[in-house]
Design a protein around this motif. Sequence first.
Motif, mmCIF file in Angstrom:
data_model
loop_
_atom_site.group_PDB
_atom_site.id
_atom_site.type_symbol
_atom_site.label_atom_id
_atom_site.label_comp_id
_atom_site.label_asym_id
_atom_site.label_seq_id
_atom_site.Cartn_x
_atom_site.Cartn_y
_atom_site.Cartn_z
ATOM 1 N N LEU A 16 -22.541 -17.954 -2.374
ATOM 2 C CA LEU A 16 -23.427 -17.175 -1.506
ATOM 3 C C LEU A 16 -23.727 -15.809 -2.114
ATOM 4 N N LYS A 17 -22.745 -15.184 -2.765
ATOM 5 C CA LYS A 17 -23.002 -13.903 -3.404
ATOM 6 C C LYS A 17 -23.837 -14.074 -4.671
ATOM 7 N N TYR A 18 -23.627 -15.179 -5.389
ATOM 8 C CA TYR A 18 -24.391 -15.460 -6.607
ATOM 9 C C TYR A 18 -25.869 -15.650 -6.280
ATOM 10 N N ALA A 19 -26.120 -16.129 -5.057
ATOM 11 C CA ALA A 19 -27.507 -16.382 -4.657
ATOM 12 C C ALA A 19 -28.329 -15.105 -4.581
ATOM 13 N N ILE A 20 -27.668 -13.952 -4.450
ATOM 14 C CA ILE A 20 -28.414 -12.692 -4.407
ATOM 15 C C ILE A 20 -29.121 -12.431 -5.735
ATOM 16 N N GLU A 21 -28.425 -12.715 -6.829
ATOM 17 C CA GLU A 21 -28.952 -12.394 -8.153
ATOM 18 C C GLU A 21 -29.812 -13.516 -8.726
ATOM 19 N N HIS A 22 -29.648 -14.738 -8.290
ATOM 20 C CA HIS A 22 -30.374 -15.884 -8.838
ATOM 21 C C HIS A 22 -31.080 -16.599 -7.690
ATOM 22 N N ASN A 23 -32.259 -16.130 -7.402
ATOM 23 C CA ASN A 23 -32.997 -16.588 -6.230
ATOM 24 C C ASN A 23 -33.855 -17.795 -6.575
ATOM 25 N N ARG A 24 -33.242 -18.974 -6.590
ATOM 26 C CA ARG A 24 -33.978 -20.182 -6.961
ATOM 27 C C ARG A 24 -34.454 -20.970 -5.762
ATOM 28 N N LEU A 25 -33.685 -20.970 -4.719
ATOM 29 C CA LEU A 25 -34.066 -21.651 -3.477
ATOM 30 C C LEU A 25 -34.095 -20.624 -2.360
ATOM 31 N N PRO A 26 -34.865 -20.850 -1.303
ATOM 32 C CA PRO A 26 -34.855 -19.909 -0.174
ATOM 33 C C PRO A 26 -33.439 -19.741 0.356
ATOM 34 N N ILE A 27 -33.075 -18.482 0.616
ATOM 35 C CA ILE A 27 -31.710 -18.218 1.041
ATOM 36 C C ILE A 27 -31.408 -18.907 2.364
ATOM 37 N N GLU A 28 -32.434 -19.032 3.229
ATOM 38 C CA GLU A 28 -32.230 -19.736 4.492
ATOM 39 C C GLU A 28 -31.768 -21.168 4.258
ATOM 40 N N LEU A 29 -32.348 -21.799 3.232
ATOM 41 C CA LEU A 29 -31.992 -23.184 2.921
ATOM 42 C C LEU A 29 -30.564 -23.273 2.398
ATOM 43 N N ARG A 30 -30.176 -22.312 1.571
ATOM 44 C CA ARG A 30 -28.815 -22.332 1.026
ATOM 45 C C ARG A 30 -27.770 -22.078 2.115
ATOM 46 N N LEU A 31 -28.060 -21.135 3.012
ATOM 47 C CA LEU A 31 -27.125 -20.880 4.106
ATOM 48 C C LEU A 31 -27.027 -22.080 5.040
ATOM 49 N N ALA A 32 -28.179 -22.702 5.289
ATOM 50 C CA ALA A 32 -28.165 -23.896 6.144
ATOM 51 C C ALA A 32 -27.347 -25.009 5.488
ATOM 52 N N GLY A 33 -27.457 -25.128 4.161
ATOM 53 C CA GLY A 33 -26.675 -26.132 3.454
ATOM 54 C C GLY A 33 -25.184 -25.862 3.533
ATOM 55 N N ALA A 34 -24.802 -24.578 3.401
ATOM 56 C CA ALA A 34 -23.388 -24.223 3.511
ATOM 57 C C ALA A 34 -22.866 -24.517 4.925
ATOM 58 N N THR A 70 -20.354 -18.391 6.349
ATOM 59 C CA THR A 70 -21.810 -18.512 6.369
ATOM 60 C C THR A 70 -22.439 -17.535 7.360
ATOM 61 N N VAL A 71 -21.873 -17.461 8.560
ATOM 62 C CA VAL A 71 -22.428 -16.553 9.571
ATOM 63 C C VAL A 71 -22.288 -15.111 9.116
ATOM 64 N N PHE A 72 -21.129 -14.762 8.567
ATOM 65 C CA PHE A 72 -20.933 -13.382 8.147
ATOM 66 C C PHE A 72 -21.840 -13.033 6.974
ATOM 67 N N ALA A 73 -22.074 -13.990 6.060
ATOM 68 C CA ALA A 73 -22.994 -13.736 4.944
ATOM 69 C C ALA A 73 -24.425 -13.560 5.447
ATOM 70 N N ALA A 74 -24.842 -14.388 6.408
ATOM 71 C CA ALA A 74 -26.184 -14.269 6.962
ATOM 72 C C ALA A 74 -26.390 -12.925 7.647
ATOM 73 N N LEU A 75 -25.315 -12.398 8.237
ATOM 74 C CA LEU A 75 -25.410 -11.110 8.919
ATOM 75 C C LEU A 75 -25.321 -9.945 7.943
ATOM 76 N N ARG A 76 -24.338 -9.987 7.058
ATOM 77 C CA ARG A 76 -24.015 -8.805 6.255
ATOM 78 C C ARG A 76 -24.741 -8.758 4.917
ATOM 79 N N LEU A 77 -24.883 -9.898 4.263
ATOM 80 C CA LEU A 77 -25.513 -9.901 2.947
ATOM 81 C C LEU A 77 -27.026 -9.953 3.023
ATOM 82 N N TYR A 78 -27.556 -10.741 3.961
ATOM 83 C CA TYR A 78 -28.988 -11.017 3.964
ATOM 84 C C TYR A 78 -29.725 -10.533 5.202
ATOM 85 N N ALA A 79 -28.988 -10.053 6.214
ATOM 86 C CA ALA A 79 -29.604 -9.555 7.452
ATOM 87 C C ALA A 79 -30.566 -10.567 8.066
#
Length: 312
Positions: A16-34, A70-79
């Motif tokens: 989830l943190k790596y996704a910040i620097e390498h934006n290949r898929l929509p972050i919403e999709l990655r969080l939903a997958g997690a 996942t919930v905490f990343a959606a709140l804190r990392l990606y708002a």
Amino acid sequence: MRVGVVVLFFGVAFLLKYAIEHNRLPIELRLAGAALGGIVLLALGWRLRERRRGYAETLQGGGIGILYLTVFAALRLYALLPPAGAFALLVGIVAASVLLALLQGSLALAVLGVTGGFLAPILTSTGSGNHVLLFSYYALLNAGILAIAWFRSWRLLNLVGFVFTFVIGSWWGYRFYQPALFASTEPFLVLFLLMYVAIAVLFAFRQKPELRGYVDGTLVFGVPIVAALLQAALVRDIEYGLAWSAFTLGLFYLVLATALFKRAPQTARTLVEAFLALGVVFATLAIPLALDGRWTAAAWAVEGAGIAWVGV
């Protein structure tokens, strides 16, 4: 298997943190997958609970930890979630984990889920030091531990929550605390103190009949000592702050000891004696912190006479 789930949990966190620097898929999709992966682990663990208990508990614990993450990343990392929505989800996860642990009578599941919950904000930390969000989240986790303590006397779970809460709180204080943050930090320290005192009381009363009355010395004595040390750091710039803190803590334990003695003089005898000793110690410490040497000597002489009278 449990080691594998722990590795998986850390892997998801770094992904989830790596996704910040390498934006290949929509972050919403990655969080939903997690989140979907966590739900799949939960469902699979629940399905296998009768046939392979240990394996099923491990899967469920890993699933709960991933949902926290996942919930905490959606709140804190990606708002991506508003704070109210995120906390509603976190409350749901806490409630679900408590219910699953109680339904299956599983200490291992409770410990795995709680550990994942405490590690989630650390693994997704951005270094912002948002203590209100962090401690509010930990208050939710500790409320879950308190709820479990009402039904089960699981000492290991209580100790895990105590260690994570106060170690991470101390670490945050060392790095980020400033006197200007006192008003938004002090209530959380008081809340966590009250929670773990309540857990220590519940542990003594929720034992099996032949063990009822036994106390967890680590919580009974460790909680006030650690809380007092943290309080000293918070009030170091306030005149007589430490004296008033020691007096208040001593009065709290004396009142609590009195209430428990009236409610269960035989069952809670050991706990009453421990709380009475803590109350006397903290009240005694308040005297030299507030008064000069002459008044301290006089007050301690009176106190010594009173203790001798009680002993006789």
